[in-house]
Design a protein around this motif. Structure first.
Motif, PDB file in Angstrom:
ATOM      1  N   ILE A 289     -17.699   9.154 -10.802  1.00  0.00           N
ATOM      2  CA  ILE A 289     -17.564   7.753 -10.556  1.00  0.00           C
ATOM      3  C   ILE A 289     -16.833   6.862  -9.973  1.00  0.00           C
ATOM      4  O   ILE A 289     -16.445   6.258  -9.371  1.00  0.00           O
ATOM      5  CB  ILE A 289     -17.854   6.616 -12.199  1.00  0.00           C
ATOM      6  N   ALA A 290     -15.289   7.560 -10.821  1.00  0.00           N
ATOM      7  CA  ALA A 290     -13.245   6.785 -10.114  1.00  0.00           C
ATOM      8  C   ALA A 290     -14.252   7.051  -8.550  1.00  0.00           C
ATOM      9  O   ALA A 290     -14.120   5.783  -7.602  1.00  0.00           O
ATOM     10  CB  ALA A 290     -12.752   7.459 -10.654  1.00  0.00           C
ATOM     11  N   GLU A 291     -14.551   8.470  -8.049  1.00  0.00           N
ATOM     12  CA  GLU A 291     -14.504   8.603  -6.842  1.00  0.00           C
ATOM     13  C   GLU A 291     -15.713   7.707  -6.027  1.00  0.00           C
ATOM     14  O   GLU A 291     -14.804   7.685  -4.743  1.00  0.00           O
ATOM     15  CB  GLU A 291     -14.778  10.442  -6.348  1.00  0.00           C
ATOM     16  N   ILE A 292     -16.389   7.834  -5.999  1.00  0.00           N
ATOM     17  CA  ILE A 292     -17.188   6.758  -4.810  1.00  0.00           C
ATOM     18  C   ILE A 292     -16.873   5.555  -6.087  1.00  0.00           C
ATOM     19  O   ILE A 292     -17.271   4.900  -4.167  1.00  0.00           O
ATOM     20  CB  ILE A 292     -18.999   7.097  -5.668  1.00  0.00           C
TER      21      ILE A 292
ATOM     22  N   LEU B 113      -6.430  10.852  -8.524  1.00  0.00           N
ATOM     23  CA  LEU B 113      -6.722  11.819  -7.203  1.00  0.00           C
ATOM     24  C   LEU B 113      -7.341  10.751  -6.576  1.00  0.00           C
ATOM     25  O   LEU B 113      -7.057  10.703  -4.934  1.00  0.00           O
ATOM     26  CB  LEU B 113      -6.561  13.468  -7.610  1.00  0.00           C
ATOM     27  N   GLU B 114      -8.406   9.898  -7.317  1.00  0.00           N
ATOM     28  CA  GLU B 114      -9.443   9.302  -6.529  1.00  0.00           C
ATOM     29  C   GLU B 114      -8.863   8.500  -6.054  1.00  0.00           C
ATOM     30  O   GLU B 114      -8.970   7.705  -4.999  1.00  0.00           O
ATOM     31  CB  GLU B 114     -10.418   9.017  -7.072  1.00  0.00           C
ATOM     32  N   ALA B 115      -7.652   7.336  -6.764  1.00  0.00           N
ATOM     33  CA  ALA B 115      -7.694   6.285  -6.191  1.00  0.00           C
ATOM     34  C   ALA B 115      -6.280   6.945  -4.468  1.00  0.00           C
ATOM     35  O   ALA B 115      -6.488   6.046  -4.125  1.00  0.00           O
ATOM     36  CB  ALA B 115      -5.943   6.543  -7.064  1.00  0.00           C
ATOM     37  N   LEU B 116      -5.377   8.462  -5.334  1.00  0.00           N
ATOM     38  CA  LEU B 116      -4.548   8.289  -3.688  1.00  0.00           C
ATOM     39  C   LEU B 116      -5.091   8.824  -2.596  1.00  0.00           C
ATOM     40  O   LEU B 116      -4.997   8.131  -1.238  1.00  0.00           O
ATOM     41  CB  LEU B 116      -3.767   9.425  -4.165  1.00  0.00           C
TER      42      LEU B 116
ATOM     43  N   THR C 192       0.882  -1.047   0.141  1.00  0.00           N
ATOM     44  CA  THR C 192       0.149   0.199   0.092  1.00  0.00           C
ATOM     45  C   THR C 192       1.232   0.788  -0.223  1.00  0.00           C
ATOM     46  O   THR C 192       0.711   2.502  -0.744  1.00  0.00           O
ATOM     47  CB  THR C 192      -0.950  -0.528   0.804  1.00  0.00           C
ATOM     48  N   ALA C 193       1.939   1.548   1.020  1.00  0.00           N
ATOM     49  CA  ALA C 193       2.865   2.659   0.690  1.00  0.00           C
ATOM     50  C   ALA C 193       3.333   2.998  -0.571  1.00  0.00           C
ATOM     51  O   ALA C 193       3.581   4.070  -1.216  1.00  0.00           O
ATOM     52  CB  ALA C 193       3.812   2.297   1.897  1.00  0.00           C
ATOM     53  N   LEU C 194       4.383   1.589  -1.400  1.00  0.00           N
ATOM     54  CA  LEU C 194       4.469   1.905  -2.355  1.00  0.00           C
ATOM     55  C   LEU C 194       3.615   2.830  -3.231  1.00  0.00           C
ATOM     56  O   LEU C 194       4.637   3.492  -4.388  1.00  0.00           O
ATOM     57  CB  LEU C 194       5.190   0.739  -2.661  1.00  0.00           C
ATOM     58  N   ARG C 195       2.900   1.712  -3.345  1.00  0.00           N
ATOM     59  CA  ARG C 195       1.548   2.268  -4.649  1.00  0.00           C
ATOM     60  C   ARG C 195       1.171   3.820  -4.387  1.00  0.00           C
ATOM     61  O   ARG C 195       0.933   4.757  -5.071  1.00  0.00           O
ATOM     62  CB  ARG C 195       0.039   1.645  -4.115  1.00  0.00           C
ATOM     63  N   SER C 196       0.735   4.016  -2.627  1.00  0.00           N
ATOM     64  CA  SER C 196       0.715   5.343  -2.750  1.00  0.00           C
ATOM     65  C   SER C 196       1.502   6.340  -3.132  1.00  0.00           C
ATOM     66  O   SER C 196       1.737   6.956  -3.233  1.00  0.00           O
ATOM     67  CB  SER C 196       0.253   5.358  -1.239  1.00  0.00           C
ATOM     68  N   ASP C 197       2.945   6.088  -2.762  1.00  0.00           N
ATOM     69  CA  ASP C 197       3.974   7.259  -3.478  1.00  0.00           C
ATOM     70  C   ASP C 197       4.046   7.306  -4.662  1.00  0.00           C
ATOM     71  O   ASP C 197       4.862   7.874  -5.351  1.00  0.00           O
ATOM     72  CB  ASP C 197       5.443   6.389  -2.651  1.00  0.00           C
ATOM     73  N   ARG C 198       3.878   5.735  -4.991  1.00  0.00           N
ATOM     74  CA  ARG C 198       3.919   5.747  -6.956  1.00  0.00           C
ATOM     75  C   ARG C 198       2.634   6.756  -7.671  1.00  0.00           C
ATOM     76  O   ARG C 198       3.584   7.802  -8.500  1.00  0.00           O
ATOM     77  CB  ARG C 198       3.770   4.307  -7.326  1.00  0.00           C
ATOM     78  N   LEU C 199       1.540   7.168  -6.909  1.00  0.00           N
ATOM     79  CA  LEU C 199       1.014   7.753  -7.566  1.00  0.00           C
ATOM     80  C   LEU C 199       0.926   9.161  -7.020  1.00  0.00           C
ATOM     81  O   LEU C 199       0.617  10.394  -7.680  1.00  0.00           O
ATOM     82  CB  LEU C 199      -0.933   7.379  -6.495  1.00  0.00           C
ATOM     83  N   ALA C 200       1.186   9.561  -5.781  1.00  0.00           N
ATOM     84  CA  ALA C 200       1.272  11.064  -4.928  1.00  0.00           C
ATOM     85  C   ALA C 200       2.790  11.139  -6.221  1.00  0.00           C
ATOM     86  O   ALA C 200       2.488  12.502  -6.571  1.00  0.00           O
ATOM     87  CB  ALA C 200       2.151  10.689  -4.000  1.00  0.00           C
ATOM     88  N   GLN C 201       3.317  10.435  -6.824  1.00  0.00           N
ATOM     89  CA  GLN C 201       4.987  11.051  -7.861  1.00  0.00           C
ATOM     90  C   GLN C 201       4.272  11.278  -9.274  1.00  0.00           C
ATOM     91  O   GLN C 201       4.628  12.578  -9.629  1.00  0.00           O
ATOM     92  CB  GLN C 201       5.771  10.127  -7.917  1.00  0.00           C
ATOM     93  N   ARG C 202       3.055  11.110  -9.258  1.00  0.00           N
ATOM     94  CA  ARG C 202       2.444  11.135 -10.278  1.00  0.00           C
ATOM     95  C   ARG C 202       1.854  12.345 -10.496  1.00  0.00           C
ATOM     96  O   ARG C 202       1.520  13.016 -11.762  1.00  0.00           O
ATOM     97  CB  ARG C 202       1.542   9.747 -11.113  1.00  0.00           C
ATOM     98  N   LEU C 203       0.879  12.734  -9.239  1.00  0.00           N
ATOM     99  CA  LEU C 203      -0.033  13.674  -9.527  1.00  0.00           C
ATOM    100  C   LEU C 203       1.515  14.267  -9.340  1.00  0.00           C
ATOM    101  O   LEU C 203       0.836  15.846  -9.108  1.00  0.00           O
ATOM    102  CB  LEU C 203      -0.739  13.368  -7.940  1.00  0.00           C
TER     103      LEU C 203
END
Length: 672
Positions: A322-325, A357-360, A3-14
């Motif tokens: 839709i992604a958010e919900i 952003l919704e994924a993060l 989860t931490a690695l995925r969160s970091d990857r998403l944050a870098q993209r954002l």
């Protein structure tokens, strides 16, 4: 991936997205308020105009077909997108800071928040808003303002949660913003709930969400509790704004998502005070879980949600909603059926890996990998929808017989959507932005749906009923008998849909009490129909647009070119359709003496109405008509008329495939 690695990857993209906007110099808030986004539509092609969030300012607006549009209404609509984009950047920067701890992103988010807080009192209560609107300051509509404000306040709360401090001057500006916002939201709630007696309005859900954010930001637990429990509050709105079978009362998928998103924001705010609204239910068992499960059931096999009643067929901001919900439905409730809905939303956004952003903010680590169970048939008796699914048959159907839907309803009772895993064949094509005249001249009208019209006129606003719905005990068939008696004076319409493991039979029977009329059965495939023969016709179909107040006076006419007549072979029309992955669906219909089966050029879908489609129009001038059609995936099925009330369905070359079916007065379709 952890989860931490995925969160970091998403944050870098954002973070990279934000950097590109900063490099473009586009992160300065406009001093002008926004208008009404629905006016951001090309007057020639009726497509939504392009918006580039990297633009600093704009006075010319591009249509996808090359038009350059100018005018104050378009600029006002562009400003709506710009303000919303900047609010999203504020939240995105706060989320990047929360994930990576890089202070510059906290400072950017804070800068945008404070600038908006300082500017907000300078925006006037909008003098250019249309008379029917509840007026905002930063936008024509208070509704748009409520939505925008929740994004800003969530950014503010996220920064505070992570220890970001606002100095006295900054906090004073934010306090003024929150105070003015609360005053207007409370005033408009009073107007809707007490003066207009319209508490169920989708507006109310968003005014509640905005106030929930204000109360959370100000630490006002008592005010939030009163909002939750009071008239028009969270629990009351859930009870009156959602049907007992878990669908939003207007029968619109778009507004279902819209209201659900507001509920989830209110629940997020309540959770800050230890109040659990995620498990709350309405007076008849309505719940956010139930609303999310309804979406999982409604989606087609690719995860796309049907555009029932008003709402876009597809649109990037809608896909984000839709992604958010869906992210929350998977993370909070573990609803596996939302995984394909989420994947489709991200596919539409060009982010199949969920780099949004919704994924993060909301995503669970394995959100899109959860295997979804096979879905069965489903009846929504209160909302008025029915879905038919049978194991082994790639075809499924969705039909609409429920309430009209008020200002967001269409004249479409007994509409049929035919679905296939490769592509939905006959979707509801959705709704253009409301600023387009095609909202009323085509997309809401009966002739644009897969149902029956009379004399080129649309149905009256009314509600049909489900006379019979049953699934065979062995799961090998599902049958729905839908009836309408309110579409036209003196008319009775019955649509019988029988899905087996091999085919779908659609028997639509129309009876008129008085004189003969042109009875018109419509089908709008999303792909070009293939036929062996087509006789050219030099005529048009006339769609007559009339007032919907009971008057029959015609106020406009639209001419649709008839391409030609689909000539049946020995009384049986045969068509085929090639879908997304080269899958084929075959379509046969019984054609009696006096019937016409025509190919008609119509506007395209609501994404691009300027790209015409070809509809199938089966019509008969009489007091009675039977439109008997059958669909099969992979190879064709044939129809044989045995008698007035009895037919045979068979598959050529397949011994023992013939099935006889009788239409009876009391039980509808039965096997014999």
């Amino acid at each position: 991936m952890s989860t931490a690695l995925r969160s970091d990857r998403l944050a870098q993209r954002l973070k990279e997205e934000i950097d590109k906007l900063q490099q473009a110099g586009s992160l300065s808030i406009p001093q002008e308020p926004g208008g009404w986004w629905h006016q951001y539509v090309c007057p020639h092609h009726h497509t939504e105009l392009a918006f580039d969030e990297k633009q600093v300012d704009a006075s010319e607006f591009a249509c996808p077909h090359g038009c350059i549009i100018e005018g104050e209404a378009y600029r006002g609509a562009w400003l709506v997108f710009k303000h919303q984009s900047l609010a999203r950047v504020a939240l995105q920067a706060a989320a990047v800071y929360a994930a990576l701890g890089e202070a510059s992103y906290a400072q950017l988010s804070k800068k945008l928040l404070v600038e908006y807080a300082e500017q907000f009192p300078l925006y006037p209560v909008h003098p250019e808003a249309q008379s029917w609107m509840l007026k905002g300051r930063a936008f024509h509509q208070a509704l748009t303002e409520a939505i925008w404000s929740t994004t800003l306040i969530r950014a503010y709360l996220l920064l505070r949660d992570k220890g970001v401090v606002f100095d006295a001057k900054e906090q004073a500006a934010i306090d003024v913003f929150l105070g003015l916002l609360a005053e207007s939201m409370e005033e408009y709630r009073h107007i809707l709930i007490h003066e207009r007696n319209n508490a169920e309005n989708n507006y109310t859900a968003w005014l509640n969400a905005s106030l929930s954010c204000v109360y959370a930001a100000r630490g006002e637990q008592a005010a939030l509790e009163a909002l939750i429990e009071g008239q028009g509050g969270f629990k009351h709105h859930l009870s009156i704004g959602v049907k007992p079978d878990q669908f939003e009362f207007e029968g619109s998928t778009y507004y279902h998502v819209f209201v659900l998103r507001a509920y989830l924001i209110a629940a997020e705010m309540a959770q800050r005070f230890g109040i659990d609204l995620y498990a709350a239910s309405g007076a008849d068992g309505q719940s956010m879980r139930g609303m999310l499960e309804a979406l999982a059931e409604l989606a087609d096999d690719q995860g796309a949600l049907p555009a029932l009643h008003d709402g876009p067929l597809s649109r990037a901001p809608y896909a984000r909603e839709i992604a958010e919900i869906a992210e929350q439905g998977l993370a909070i409730y573990g609803i596996a059926g939302l995984a394909p809905v989420l994947r489709e939303a991200y596919r539409q956004l060009g982010a199949a890996g969920g780099e949004q952003l919704e994924a993060l903010l909301y995503g669970a680590n394995d959100r899109a990998q959860v295997p979804a169970a096979a879905r069965a048939s489903r009846l929504w008796p209160d909302a008025g929808f029915v879905i038919g699914r049978v194991p082994g048959n790639p075809l499924s159907f969705l039909a609409d017989f429920g309430e009209h839907g008020g200002s967001h309803g269409h004249y479409d009772k007994l509409h049929l959507t035919l679905m296939h895993p490769a592509q939905t064949l006959t979707p509801d094509f959705g709704m253009v932005p409301y600023g387009s005249p095609m909202r009323k001249s085509w997309f809401a009208e009966t002739a644009s749906h897969n149902t029956v019209s009379l004399d080129g006129l649309s149905q009256a606003p009314h509600e049909g009923r489900c006379v019979r719905y049953e699934t065979a005990g062995d799961g090998k068939s599902v049958y729905a008998w839908l009836e309408s008696t309110g579409a036209y004076e003196g008319s009775t319409m019955n649509r019988h849909l029988l899905l087996t493991g091999e085919w779908l039979l659609d028997w639509f029977q129309v009876e008129l009490a008085d004189e003969a009329r042109s009875i018109e059965w419509w089908m709008h495939p999303a792909v070009q129909p293939f036929t062996g023969s087509l006789e050219e016709r030099d005529e048009v179909y006339t769609l007559r647009i009339q007032e919907k107040d009971g008057s029959a006076s015609v106020v406009a006419e639209q001419k649709l070119p008839i391409i030609g007549e689909l000539v049946p072979d020995d009384g049986q029309m045969q068509l085929s359709y090639v879908l997304g992955d080269d899958s084929a669906v075959y379509h046969a219909a019984l054609v009696e003496s006096g019937d016409e089966v025509l190919a008609v050029h119509t506007p395209g879908d609501s994404v691009d109405p300027s790209q015409p489609l070809t509809a199938v129009l089966h019509r008969r001038s009489d007091r009675q008509a039977d439109f008997i059609h059958v669909y099969r995936a992979g190879s064709r099925a044939e129809l044989t008329r045995i008698s007035a009330q009895e037919i045979e369905v068979s598959i050529p070359g397949q011994a023992g495939s013939a099935v006889r079916i009788q239409l009876t007065q009391d039980k509808g379709l039965i096997f014999i």
